[in-house]
Design a protein around this motif. Structure first.
Motif, short mmCIF file in Angstrom:
data_model
loop_
_atom_site.label_atom_id
_atom_site.label_comp_id
_atom_site.label_asym_id
_atom_site.label_seq_id
_atom_site.Cartn_x
_atom_site.Cartn_y
_atom_site.Cartn_z
N GLY A 48 1.10 -1.52 0.38
CA GLY A 48 -0.10 0.00 -0.10
C GLY A 48 0.78 1.03 -0.18
O GLY A 48 2.26 1.07 0.34
N HIS A 49 0.48 2.39 -0.09
CA HIS A 49 0.95 3.81 -0.29
C HIS A 49 0.82 4.69 1.32
O HIS A 49 -0.15 4.53 1.71
N ALA A 50 2.40 3.80 2.15
CA ALA A 50 1.64 5.00 2.88
C ALA A 50 2.48 6.06 3.82
O ALA A 50 4.09 5.68 2.51
N GLN A 51 2.30 6.60 4.00
CA GLN A 51 4.14 7.83 4.49
C GLN A 51 3.18 7.79 6.12
O GLN A 51 2.23 8.04 6.11
N TRP A 52 4.54 8.70 6.49
CA TRP A 52 4.11 9.32 7.64
C TRP A 52 4.41 10.86 7.71
O TRP A 52 5.38 11.20 6.84
N ALA A 53 3.47 11.09 8.60
CA ALA A 53 3.40 13.10 8.56
C ALA A 53 4.25 13.43 9.44
O ALA A 53 4.54 12.71 10.40
N PRO A 54 4.73 14.66 9.61
CA PRO A 54 5.06 15.10 10.11
C PRO A 54 4.77 15.29 11.89
O PRO A 54 4.87 14.95 12.76
N ASN A 55 3.05 15.12 11.86
CA ASN A 55 2.06 14.84 12.84
C ASN A 55 0.67 14.69 12.11
O ASN A 55 0.50 14.43 11.15
N GLU A 56 -0.54 14.67 13.93
CA GLU A 56 -1.59 14.17 13.05
C GLU A 56 -2.38 14.93 12.81
O GLU A 56 -2.72 14.60 11.86
N LYS A 57 -2.35 16.28 13.07
CA LYS A 57 -2.94 17.51 12.14
C LYS A 57 -2.56 16.79 10.54
O LYS A 57 -3.52 17.57 9.93
N VAL A 58 -1.17 17.09 9.95
CA VAL A 58 -0.92 17.39 8.53
C VAL A 58 -1.72 16.14 8.04
O VAL A 58 -1.58 15.83 7.13
N ALA A 59 -1.09 14.80 9.55
CA ALA A 59 -1.37 13.24 8.05
C ALA A 59 -3.29 13.67 8.24
O ALA A 59 -3.75 13.13 7.13
N LEU A 60 -4.15 14.68 8.97
CA LEU A 60 -5.57 14.37 8.84
C LEU A 60 -6.07 15.43 7.67
O LEU A 60 -6.18 14.87 6.28
N GLU A 61 -4.62 16.19 7.51
CA GLU A 61 -6.07 16.91 6.41
C GLU A 61 -5.01 16.69 4.61
O GLU A 61 -5.84 16.74 3.49
N VAL A 62 -4.20 15.84 5.41
CA VAL A 62 -3.54 15.33 3.71
C VAL A 62 -4.58 13.95 3.25
O VAL A 62 -5.15 14.56 2.03
N GLY A 63 -4.79 13.60 4.34
CA GLY A 63 -6.01 12.69 4.24
C GLY A 63 -7.58 13.12 3.77
O GLY A 63 -8.15 12.58 3.06
N LEU A 64 -7.68 14.49 4.50
CA LEU A 64 -8.93 14.59 4.40
C LEU A 64 -9.12 14.73 2.61
O LEU A 64 -9.87 15.02 1.93
N GLY A 65 -7.91 16.13 2.44
CA GLY A 65 -7.69 16.81 0.87
C GLY A 65 -7.71 15.41 -0.22
O GLY A 65 -8.50 15.32 -1.02
N ALA A 66 -7.54 13.88 -0.10
CA ALA A 66 -7.13 13.04 -1.02
C ALA A 66 -8.19 12.05 -0.82
O ALA A 66 -9.26 12.09 -2.31
N ALA A 67 -9.54 12.47 0.35
CA ALA A 67 -10.67 12.29 0.65
C ALA A 67 -11.66 13.19 -0.37
O ALA A 67 -12.44 12.77 -1.22
N PHE A 68 -10.98 14.42 -0.62
CA PHE A 68 -11.72 15.33 -1.47
C PHE A 68 -11.86 15.05 -2.90
O PHE A 68 -12.99 15.47 -3.53
N ALA A 69 -11.22 13.96 -3.69
CA ALA A 69 -10.59 13.48 -4.71
C ALA A 69 -11.38 12.41 -4.67
O ALA A 69 -11.13 12.30 -6.19
N GLY A 70 -11.79 11.71 -3.99
CA GLY A 70 -12.52 10.44 -4.27
C GLY A 70 -11.50 9.45 -3.88
O GLY A 70 -12.46 8.13 -3.70
#
Length: 538
Positions: A48-70
Motif C-alpha cells: 500500500g501507499h503509506a507515509q509518515w506525516a510530520p504530525n497528526e494534524k498534517v496527516a488528517l489534512e492530507v487524508g482529507l484532501g485525498a478524500a476530497f478527490a475521491g
C-alpha cells in the motif's frame, strides 16, 4: 476451485492494514504512536501507499484532501494524536468527503506507553463523527471495510476506535474482498461543502445533523450490533475488547455487543434493557456509554469509580458483575524502564544534572531522563511542549533561577510540534534568553525506530528530503546554533551548555548521534540507497 483467501493469524493492526489493502485504500498516512504504529508499517509492507506525516494534524489534512478527490484513505494515530488533529477533525464532518476516510484512534487504557489515559469515545459526539469499535482482529478487518462503506454512503469521515489489546492481540482472520473497487480519484468542485466560511458552515452543520440522525436510525437494525444469547435476570452491554472480557467472565449472561457505538441504537438498547431486572454497561475508561444511556432515560448500571483506571480483564469484569467494590490487589511492580546502555542521550542528562538545570522535557524515550540515575527532567506534558513550557518558566522565574531552565526535545518530536516553539522563542524572547537541546538520534525511537522528515528517509526507508534542523533554526532567527556529538565531544557539550546558559539569548544545541538500536539499520538503509542510486546512474 475454492477462491477463498486462506485464514491468517493477525493482530488487530495487521488486520486493518490487510483490510485497507483489500479495499483499495489509495493513501495511508499518520504519525507513529503506540499502539497504532504497526498499521501503516504493515500496509506499506503489503504494497500500500503509506507515509509518515510530520504530525497528526498534517496527516488528517492530507487524508482529507485525498478524500476530497475521491480516494479511499486511512489516517492513523494514537489517542493523544487526535488532540493534535482535532482542529481539522471538527470541521471535516461539516465538509464531508467524496472518498471513504477512516480515522484510527488507538486508545491506551492503562497507559502502557502514554502520558494520559483519555477516553476518545468522547470525541465522537463532540465532533459528530460516526464511531465503530471492533473487539478482535476479525472485526478489525471486517469493521475497517464497513467503516469505508459508511463513509462513502454518508460522505462523512468515520472513526475506527481501537484499544491496546485489540491492536496487539492476535486472532484468526478470514479475509474477504467484499468492497467494489473505488472509482478513480478526480476533482469535483463543491465550494459550499468545502469552504467553511460562516455562510456555508451553517447549512453544512444542519446537513451534518441530518446525516447523524439518518445513521442513528440505520443503526437500530445494523448487523454491526449483535445480541449474544443467555439466561437470567441480568443483561450486559459492551463494545470492543470489553465485550470479549464480559463474555468470558459471564458466558451464560445475555450480552448486547455494540459495533457502531456512536450514534448509539437507543431504541434497540431500550428494548434490550426492558427485558431484564438489571443491566450493566461493561466498558473500559470512563462510564461514557452508561452515562449516555442514562441521559436518554435508559436505566443501566455502571462500574465502580476505581474501575475507570487501567484496562479491564476477565477478573475485573467478574468483580463489576458481582458488585465487589473491595480494594483491588496492588499491581505487581515491574522493573522500571531505563535509557539503553550506550544511549547517546545519557551524556546530555548527566550534564544537565551536573549543571543543576531546571529541565522542561518532552515525549520520547529520553523522557526516561526523569528516572535514576539522572533525575534530570522536571516537566513533561505533551509533544512539543518542552520548548514553550521552558519559555514560560523563563518568563516567570527570578533571573537567577530562570537562567537554569533548559528545554529538551527529540528530533522527531521537534519536527512534530517543536518548530513553532522556536518561533515563539525569537518572537517573545525571555530577558534571560533560553537554551534548547534537540537530542537527535536519527529515528523515532520509542515507537519502534520509524523515520521522520529529519532522517532523510521515507516510511519504507528509501531516500527523502531531509529537514535541516540547524538551518531551520537559523532561518527563524536564532543566532547561536551548535551541533555536537555527545559521545565523542562530551566535554564540548558541557562547555556549550555552560556558555549558552550564561549567554542571555536564544541558543539551540543539536546533540546528534544515532540511536544505538537504530545505528546498524541506518547504515544498512544508507548502503542500500547508495547502491540503488548507483544502479540508476549506470
Amino acid at each position: 476451485m475454492d477462491q477463498t483467501p486462506p485464514r491468517l493469524l493477525l493482530s488487530g493492526n495487521e488486520a486493518i492494514a490487510r483490510a485497507a489493502l483489500d479495499a483499495g485504500v489509495g493513501l495511508g498516512t499518520g504519525y507513529p504512536g503506540t499502539p497504532s504504529t504497526e498499521i501503516l508499517e504493515n500496509f506499506a509492507l503489503l504494497g500500500g501507499h503509506a507515509q509518515w506525516a510530520p504530525n497528526e494534524k498534517v496527516a488528517l489534512e492530507v487524508g482529507l484532501g485525498a478524500a476530497f478527490a475521491g480516494a479511499r484513505v486511512l489516517v492513523t494515530m494514537k489517542h493523544v494524536g487526535i488532540n493534535v488533529a482535532a482542529d481539522p477533525l471538527f470541521t471535516a464532518t461539516y465538509t464531508g468527503v467524496d472518498g471513504g476516510l477512516v480515522l484510527i484512534s488507538a486508545d491506551d487504557p492503562g497507559m502502557a506507553s502514554s502520558q494520559n489515559e483519555q477516553d476518545n469515545r468522547h470525541y465522537a459526539p463532540a465532533a459528530r463523527i460516526p464511531m465503530i469499535e471492533p473487539s478482535d482482529s476479525q472485526e478489525a478487518y471486517d469493521f475497517m471495510l464497513r467503516a469505508l462503506e459508511l463513509s462513502e454512503r454518508w460522505h462523512l469521515p468515520v472513526m475506527l476506535r481501537l484499544t491496546t489489546r485489540v491492536c496487539h492481540s492476535k486472532t484468526i482472520v478470514q479475509p474477504a474482498c467484499t468492497l467494489a473497487a473505488p472509482p478513480l480519484p478526480a476533482w469535483r468542485a463543491d465550494v459550499p461543502s468545502r469552504v467553511m466560511i460562516p455562510a456555508y458552515a451553517r447549512p453544512a452543520h444542519a446537513r451534518l445533523l441530518g446525516k447523524i440522525a439518518e445513521i442513528a436510525r440505520w443503526n437500530e437494525d445494523s448487523t454491526l450490533n449483535e445480541e449474544w444469547p443467555g439466561e437470567g435476570p441480568l443483561g450486559l452491554i459492551a463494545a470492543g475488547v470489553a465485550a470479549m472480557h464480559a463474555r468470558e467472565a459471564a458466558p451464560d449472561v445475555p450480552l448486547l455487543k455494540l459495533g457502531l457505538t456512536w450514534p448509539l441504537p437507543l431504541e434497540r438498547i431500550r428494548a434490550f434493557v426492558a427485558r431484564f431486572e438489571r443491566v450493566i454497561a461493561i466498558e473500559e475508561g470512563d462510564p461514557w456509554m452508561a452515562e449516555t444511556l442514562r441521559a436518554a432515560g435508559i436505566p443501566v448500571q455502571s462500574k465502580p469509580e476505581p474501575m475507570r483506571l487501567g484496562e479491564l480483564d476477565v477478573a475485573r469484569v467478574r468483580r463489576i458483575i458481582s458488585g465487589d467494590t473491595s480494594p483491588e490487589p496492588a499491581a505487581t511492580r515491574g522493573k522500571p524502564p531505563q535509557l539503553c546502555q550506550g544511549c547517546p542521550h545519557r551524556e546530555s542528562f548527566m550534564a544537565l544534572k551536573k549543571l543543576d538545570c531546571i529541565v522542561a522535557g518532552d515525549i520520547g524515550c529520553y523522557t526516561l531522563g526523569v528516572l535514576p540515575p539522572f533525575n534530570a527532567m522536571h516537566t513533561c506534558v505533551c509533544m512539543g511542549g518542552s520548548i514553550t513550557i521552558g519559555l514560560g518558566l523563563r518568563h516567570a522565574l527570578p533571573a537567577d533561577e530562570a537562567r537554569r531552565v533548559v528545554s529538551v526535545i527529540g528530533d522527531s518530536t521537534f519536527i512534530h510540534s517543536g518548530i513553532t516553539g522556536l518561533v515563539e522563542m525569537v518572537y517573545n524572547p525571555p530577558p534571560t534568553g533560553h537554551v534548547v537541546l534537540v537530542l537527535d538520534n536519527g529515528t523515532t525511537a520509542m515507537t519502534g525506530l520509524q523515520e521522520h522528515p529529519g532522517t532523510g528517509r521515507s516510511l519504507d526507508h528509501t531516500p527523502a528530503h531531509r529537514v535541516d534542523i540547524e538551518a531551520l533554526a537559523r532561518a527563524v532567527g536564532i543566532q547561536r546554533v551548535f551541533t555536537v556529538d555527545p559521545i565523542k565531544e562530551a566535554d564540548r557539550l558541557e562547555a556549550l551548555m555552560v556558555e549558552s546558559l550564561a549567554a542571555g539569548e536564544p541558543s539551540l544545541i543539536v546533540v546528534r548521534r544515532a540511536c544505538i538500536l537504530a545505528a546498524g539499520k541506518i547504515r544498512q538503509y544508507e548502503k542500500a540507497n547508495q547502491q540503488t542510486a548507483g544502479t540508476a546512474a549506470e
